[in-house]
Motif scaffolding. Structure first.
Motif, PDB file in Angstrom:
ATOM      1  N   PRO A 224       0.795  -1.239   0.000  1.00  0.00           N
ATOM      2  CA  PRO A 224       0.000   0.000   0.000  1.00  0.00           C
ATOM      3  C   PRO A 224       0.821   1.278   0.000  1.00  0.00           C
ATOM      4  CG  PRO A 224      -1.002  -1.602   1.450  1.00  0.00           C
ATOM      5  CD  PRO A 224       0.290  -2.214   0.981  1.00  0.00           C
ATOM      6  N   PHE A 225       1.920   1.319   0.780  1.00  0.00           N
ATOM      7  CA  PHE A 225       2.733   2.542   0.814  1.00  0.00           C
ATOM      8  C   PHE A 225       3.349   2.825  -0.543  1.00  0.00           C
ATOM      9  CE2 PHE A 225       7.142   4.155   1.076  1.00  0.00           C
ATOM     10  CZ  PHE A 225       6.842   5.478   1.368  1.00  0.00           C
ATOM     11  N   LYS A 287       8.752  12.749   8.798  1.00  0.00           N
ATOM     12  CA  LYS A 287       7.948  11.623   8.329  1.00  0.00           C
ATOM     13  C   LYS A 287       7.792  11.698   6.818  1.00  0.00           C
ATOM     14  CE  LYS A 287       4.612   9.938  10.765  1.00  0.00           C
ATOM     15  NZ  LYS A 287       3.363   9.707  11.532  1.00  0.00           N
ATOM     16  N   VAL A 288       7.879  10.533   6.171  1.00  0.00           N
ATOM     17  CA  VAL A 288       7.952  10.463   4.717  1.00  0.00           C
ATOM     18  C   VAL A 288       6.777  11.164   4.031  1.00  0.00           C
ATOM     19  CG1 VAL A 288       7.878   8.897   2.735  1.00  0.00           C
ATOM     20  CG2 VAL A 288       9.355   8.370   4.690  1.00  0.00           C
ATOM     21  N   GLY A 289       5.546  10.881   4.493  1.00  0.00           N
ATOM     22  CA  GLY A 289       4.380  11.475   3.870  1.00  0.00           C
ATOM     23  C   GLY A 289       4.396  12.986   3.939  1.00  0.00           C
ATOM     24  N   ARG A 290       4.786  13.513   5.117  1.00  0.00           N
ATOM     25  CA  ARG A 290       4.836  14.967   5.309  1.00  0.00           C
ATOM     26  C   ARG A 290       5.934  15.585   4.443  1.00  0.00           C
ATOM     27  NH1 ARG A 290       5.393  16.491  11.417  1.00  0.00           N
ATOM     28  NH2 ARG A 290       3.452  15.283  11.402  1.00  0.00           N
ATOM     29  N   LEU A 291       7.108  14.919   4.383  1.00  0.00           N
ATOM     30  CA  LEU A 291       8.228  15.426   3.591  1.00  0.00           C
ATOM     31  C   LEU A 291       7.868  15.489   2.108  1.00  0.00           C
ATOM     32  CD1 LEU A 291      11.235  16.216   3.233  1.00  0.00           C
ATOM     33  CD2 LEU A 291      11.749  13.756   3.073  1.00  0.00           C
ATOM     34  N   VAL A 335      17.234   6.159  -0.507  1.00  0.00           N
ATOM     35  CA  VAL A 335      17.449   5.709   0.874  1.00  0.00           C
ATOM     36  C   VAL A 335      16.264   4.864   1.353  1.00  0.00           C
ATOM     37  CG1 VAL A 335      17.815   6.445   3.262  1.00  0.00           C
ATOM     38  CG2 VAL A 335      18.885   7.709   1.388  1.00  0.00           C
ATOM     39  N   ILE A 336      15.046   5.256   0.974  1.00  0.00           N
ATOM     40  CA  ILE A 336      13.858   4.483   1.357  1.00  0.00           C
ATOM     41  C   ILE A 336      13.967   3.050   0.836  1.00  0.00           C
ATOM     42  CG2 ILE A 336      11.380   4.186   0.894  1.00  0.00           C
ATOM     43  CD1 ILE A 336      11.132   7.245   1.012  1.00  0.00           C
ATOM     44  N   ILE A 337      14.308   2.915  -0.432  1.00  0.00           N
ATOM     45  CA  ILE A 337      14.411   1.582  -1.036  1.00  0.00           C
ATOM     46  C   ILE A 337      15.557   0.798  -0.407  1.00  0.00           C
ATOM     47  CG2 ILE A 337      14.941   0.344  -3.181  1.00  0.00           C
ATOM     48  CD1 ILE A 337      13.440   2.549  -4.671  1.00  0.00           C
ATOM     49  N   GLN A 338      16.709   1.463  -0.205  1.00  0.00           N
ATOM     50  CA  GLN A 338      17.864   0.774   0.366  1.00  0.00           C
ATOM     51  C   GLN A 338      17.628   0.369   1.820  1.00  0.00           C
ATOM     52  OE1 GLN A 338      20.806   3.777  -0.339  1.00  0.00           O
ATOM     53  NE2 GLN A 338      21.190   3.144  -2.466  1.00  0.00           N
ATOM     54  N   SER A 339      16.800   1.152   2.544  1.00  0.00           N
ATOM     55  CA  SER A 339      16.557   0.873   3.966  1.00  0.00           C
ATOM     56  C   SER A 339      15.398  -0.095   4.186  1.00  0.00           C
ATOM     57  CB  SER A 339      16.253   2.175   4.715  1.00  0.00           C
ATOM     58  OG  SER A 339      17.289   3.104   4.574  1.00  0.00           O
ATOM     59  N   ALA A 340      14.358   0.012   3.352  1.00  0.00           N
ATOM     60  CA  ALA A 340      13.123  -0.719   3.616  1.00  0.00           C
ATOM     61  C   ALA A 340      12.996  -2.031   2.846  1.00  0.00           C
ATOM     62  CB  ALA A 340      11.916   0.166   3.291  1.00  0.00           C
ATOM     63  N   ILE A 341      13.836  -2.242   1.838  1.00  0.00           N
ATOM     64  CA  ILE A 341      13.748  -3.461   1.034  1.00  0.00           C
ATOM     65  C   ILE A 341      14.848  -4.429   1.442  1.00  0.00           C
ATOM     66  CG2 ILE A 341      13.773  -4.387  -1.326  1.00  0.00           C
ATOM     67  CD1 ILE A 341      11.414  -2.544  -0.735  1.00  0.00           C
ATOM     68  N   PRO A 342      14.529  -5.673   1.741  1.00  0.00           N
ATOM     69  CA  PRO A 342      15.553  -6.660   2.081  1.00  0.00           C
ATOM     70  C   PRO A 342      16.600  -6.766   0.972  1.00  0.00           C
ATOM     71  CG  PRO A 342      13.357  -7.526   2.514  1.00  0.00           C
ATOM     72  CD  PRO A 342      13.169  -6.238   1.779  1.00  0.00           C
ATOM     73  N   SER A 343      17.835  -7.039   1.367  1.00  0.00           N
ATOM     74  CA  SER A 343      18.940  -7.015   0.407  1.00  0.00           C
ATOM     75  C   SER A 343      18.736  -7.966  -0.763  1.00  0.00           C
ATOM     76  CB  SER A 343      20.259  -7.357   1.120  1.00  0.00           C
ATOM     77  OG  SER A 343      20.171  -8.624   1.754  1.00  0.00           O
ATOM     78  N   HIS A 344      18.092  -9.130  -0.520  1.00  0.00           N
ATOM     79  CA  HIS A 344      17.922 -10.090  -1.611  1.00  0.00           C
ATOM     80  C   HIS A 344      16.870  -9.644  -2.632  1.00  0.00           C
ATOM     81  CE1 HIS A 344      14.650 -11.229   1.130  1.00  0.00           C
ATOM     82  NE2 HIS A 344      14.072 -11.829   0.102  1.00  0.00           N
ATOM     83  N   THR A 396      -0.891  14.365   1.668  1.00  0.00           N
ATOM     84  CA  THR A 396      -1.035  14.934   3.009  1.00  0.00           C
ATOM     85  C   THR A 396      -2.109  14.210   3.812  1.00  0.00           C
ATOM     86  OG1 THR A 396      -0.322  17.130   2.278  1.00  0.00           O
ATOM     87  CG2 THR A 396      -1.592  17.024   4.321  1.00  0.00           C
ATOM     88  N   PHE A 397      -3.236  13.851   3.162  1.00  0.00           N
ATOM     89  CA  PHE A 397      -4.375  13.273   3.887  1.00  0.00           C
ATOM     90  C   PHE A 397      -4.504  11.759   3.705  1.00  0.00           C
ATOM     91  CE2 PHE A 397      -5.496  17.750   3.190  1.00  0.00           C
ATOM     92  CZ  PHE A 397      -5.778  18.128   4.496  1.00  0.00           C
ATOM     93  N   ASN A 398      -3.619  11.153   2.916  1.00  0.00           N
ATOM     94  CA  ASN A 398      -3.676   9.704   2.726  1.00  0.00           C
ATOM     95  C   ASN A 398      -3.255   8.985   4.014  1.00  0.00           C
ATOM     96  OD1 ASN A 398      -2.096   7.042   1.896  1.00  0.00           O
ATOM     97  ND2 ASN A 398      -3.652   7.423   0.344  1.00  0.00           N
ATOM     98  N   ARG A 399      -4.099   8.070   4.478  1.00  0.00           N
ATOM     99  CA  ARG A 399      -3.849   7.398   5.762  1.00  0.00           C
ATOM    100  C   ARG A 399      -2.566   6.571   5.734  1.00  0.00           C
ATOM    101  NH1 ARG A 399      -9.836   5.075   7.583  1.00  0.00           N
ATOM    102  NH2 ARG A 399     -10.856   7.139   7.811  1.00  0.00           N
ATOM    103  N   THR A 400      -2.339   5.861   4.649  1.00  0.00           N
ATOM    104  CA  THR A 400      -1.137   5.025   4.559  1.00  0.00           C
ATOM    105  C   THR A 400       0.120   5.875   4.606  1.00  0.00           C
ATOM    106  OG1 THR A 400      -2.326   3.402   3.224  1.00  0.00           O
ATOM    107  CG2 THR A 400       0.076   3.324   3.147  1.00  0.00           C
ATOM    108  N   MET A 401       0.140   6.991   3.857  1.00  0.00           N
ATOM    109  CA  MET A 401       1.312   7.864   3.834  1.00  0.00           C
ATOM    110  C   MET A 401       1.555   8.482   5.212  1.00  0.00           C
ATOM    111  SD  MET A 401       2.603   7.887   0.702  1.00  0.00           S
ATOM    112  CE  MET A 401       3.491   9.420   0.447  1.00  0.00           C
ATOM    113  N   LYS A 402       0.489   8.808   5.920  1.00  0.00           N
ATOM    114  CA  LYS A 402       0.632   9.439   7.240  1.00  0.00           C
ATOM    115  C   LYS A 402       1.234   8.483   8.262  1.00  0.00           C
ATOM    116  CE  LYS A 402      -2.906  12.006   8.607  1.00  0.00           C
ATOM    117  NZ  LYS A 402      -4.311  12.443   8.841  1.00  0.00           N
ATOM    118  N   LYS A 403       1.066   7.174   8.084  1.00  0.00           N
ATOM    119  CA  LYS A 403       1.556   6.194   9.060  1.00  0.00           C
ATOM    120  C   LYS A 403       3.046   5.900   8.918  1.00  0.00           C
ATOM    121  CE  LYS A 403      -2.853   3.711   9.489  1.00  0.00           C
ATOM    122  NZ  LYS A 403      -3.544   2.421   9.222  1.00  0.00           N
ATOM    123  N   ILE A 404       3.618   6.202   7.742  1.00  0.00           N
ATOM    124  CA  ILE A 404       5.013   5.830   7.487  1.00  0.00           C
ATOM    125  C   ILE A 404       5.947   6.743   8.272  1.00  0.00           C
ATOM    126  CG2 ILE A 404       6.771   5.505   5.716  1.00  0.00           C
ATOM    127  CD1 ILE A 404       4.390   3.576   5.613  1.00  0.00           C
TER     128      ILE A 404
END
Length: 418
Positions: A224-225, A287-291, A335-344, A396-404
């Motif tokens: 979803p994100f 926070k990612v959504g706000r940024l 950075v998001i992809i490098q941090s949030a995605i497993p290396s494999h 700004t108002f998307n619930r999924t984006m606000k949670k990240i």
């Protein structure tokens, strides 16, 4: 740094890359302006941008092909081919047979040659530098790439006003000829094709494997994100490409060719400054959504205001500010992809993102040019700015984006991908 600059092969590659960038910057500005002069419509500049960006889609499939060629010959060969191609335009002009069709035929072939250059040069770095030198080496390449673009886009605009587009094509040919001469000095051992084939799978097998990995990467991006993020990025990229498609017409209406080069130059500077601001202002703590919503809103506001300001110098400044967010998002997304995605899964997700990004820009260019031909260049930029603002509001108002959480706090567990 001193040790890297003592490396003969690296210095030759860096100088060759810089000369190629000079030629590419001058050429891209001159060619787009020439298309606008010959066609007299934003439709043709949109079509030109579409044709020149389409070959970029192939770059994600070029790895297997590049690995099977002797890189020195590939580098020199593509440079020499561009020398010949770029001379077609002024020669056709000299014989009185230059048409927009000639320019539109040459442009995508030149662009295709360039798709081989950068990945081939980057593939050489691990072979000529020590592992601990790779970060500095890649940084120098990035600075050379962005810096020459920003500087020579502006110079190209001034040259257009002074000597005209045709003369710049001769200069282009000379820069690529000098680049080829430099690259011929590379001291790279020759590897026979037979040896490469015995050590590596066939190109067909590698492409098949790549397609499979691409499908896996797209599956990860269905989270979803990423789905919400990429949904917005699609519209942002469409709007951005549309703006560049009508930029020659916008520049002509607000000053002349010198302003076109300055618009492109300030956009490049904006991207560089934006990338630097991520660490300077510690934006990875937001926070990612706000940024993302905040920086895209800045872009939208600048674009909307730009169409209401008659002063070209203020417009150029606003255009540069509008592209600060692009630099911020480029760095943050990596950075998001490098941090949030497993290396494999990292390679296949990056490939999927590259594939999506490469496919969106040509469509946006064609749409922007077509709309600009029907309406005006100002209207396209205004519509693009409004699209940016709509995306910012949705994020700004998307619930999924606000949670990240903030970029620095992201892990594979954040998206349950660990």
């Amino acid at each position: 740094m001193k040790q890297i600059l003592k490396n003969f092969n690296f210095v030759i590659l860096l100088l060759g890359r810089s000369l190629s960038n000079v030629g590419s910057s001058l050429y891209s500005v001159a060619a787009m302006w020439l298309v606008y002069e010959l066609g007299g419509s934003s439709f043709y500049t949109g079509l030109a941008l579409f044709l020149t960006q389409m070959p970029a889609i192939l770059q994600i499939l070029l790895g297997p092909m590049i690995d099977r060629f002797h890189v020195k010959r590939l580098l020199v060969g593509t440079q020499m081919l561009q020398v010949v191609l770029l001379l077609i335009v002024p020669v056709a002009h000299a014989f009185g047979i230059l048409t927009i069709a000639v320019v539109l035929t040459v442009m995508p072939v030149v662009s295709l040659c360039n798709q081989f250059l950068y990945p081939t040069q980057l593939s050489l770095l691990p072979k000529i530098l020590k592992k601990e030198q790779l970060t500095k080496g890649n940084s120098l390449f990035a600075v050379a790439y962005q810096g020459t673009d920003a500087l020579f886009n502006a110079i190209a605009g001034l040259l257009l006003a002074v000597v005209g587009a045709i003369a710049i094509f001769y200069i282009n040919s000379l820069t690529f000829l000098l680049s080829a001469a430099l690259l011929m000095l590379l001291r790279i051992p020759f590897t026979k094709m037979a040896e490469q084939q015995s050590e590596k799978p066939s190109a067909r097998a590698m492409v098949t494997d790549y397609i499979g990995q691409l499908e896996e990467g797209i599956t990860v991006l269905m989270h979803p994100f990423f789905r919400n993020l990429l949904g917005g990025v699609v519209f942002v990229n469409l709007a951005g490409a549309g703006m560049f498609a009508v930029l020659p017409a916008f520049s002509a209406a607000h000053g002349g060719p010198e302003y076109y080069g300055l618009f492109l130059s300030t956009a490049g500077i904006g991207v560089i400054v934006g990338a630097a601001l991520v660490s300077v202002l510690k934006l990875d703590r937001i926070k990612v959504g706000r940024l993302y919503a905040g920086v895209i809103a800045i872009n939208g506001v600048c674009m909307v205001v730009l169409t209401m300001i008659p002063n070209p110098w203020v417009s150029i400044l606003l255009f540069g500010l509008a592209w600060l967010p692009a630099g911020i998002i480029n760095v943050s997304s990596q950075v998001i992809i490098q941090s949030a995605i497993p290396s494999h899964l990292l390679g296949r997700v990056m490939a999927a993102v590259m594939g999506i990004s490469a496919g969106i820009a040509p469509v946006g260019a064609l749409l922007g040019g077509s709309v600009g031909a029907i309406l005006t260049s100002d209207a396209v930029i205004l519509i693009s700015g409004i699209i940016m603002l709509i995306v910012a509001v949705i994020w700004t108002f998307n619930r999924t984006m606000k949670k990240i959480p903030a970029v620095k706090d992201l892990t594979p567990e954040t998206f349950q991908l660990g």
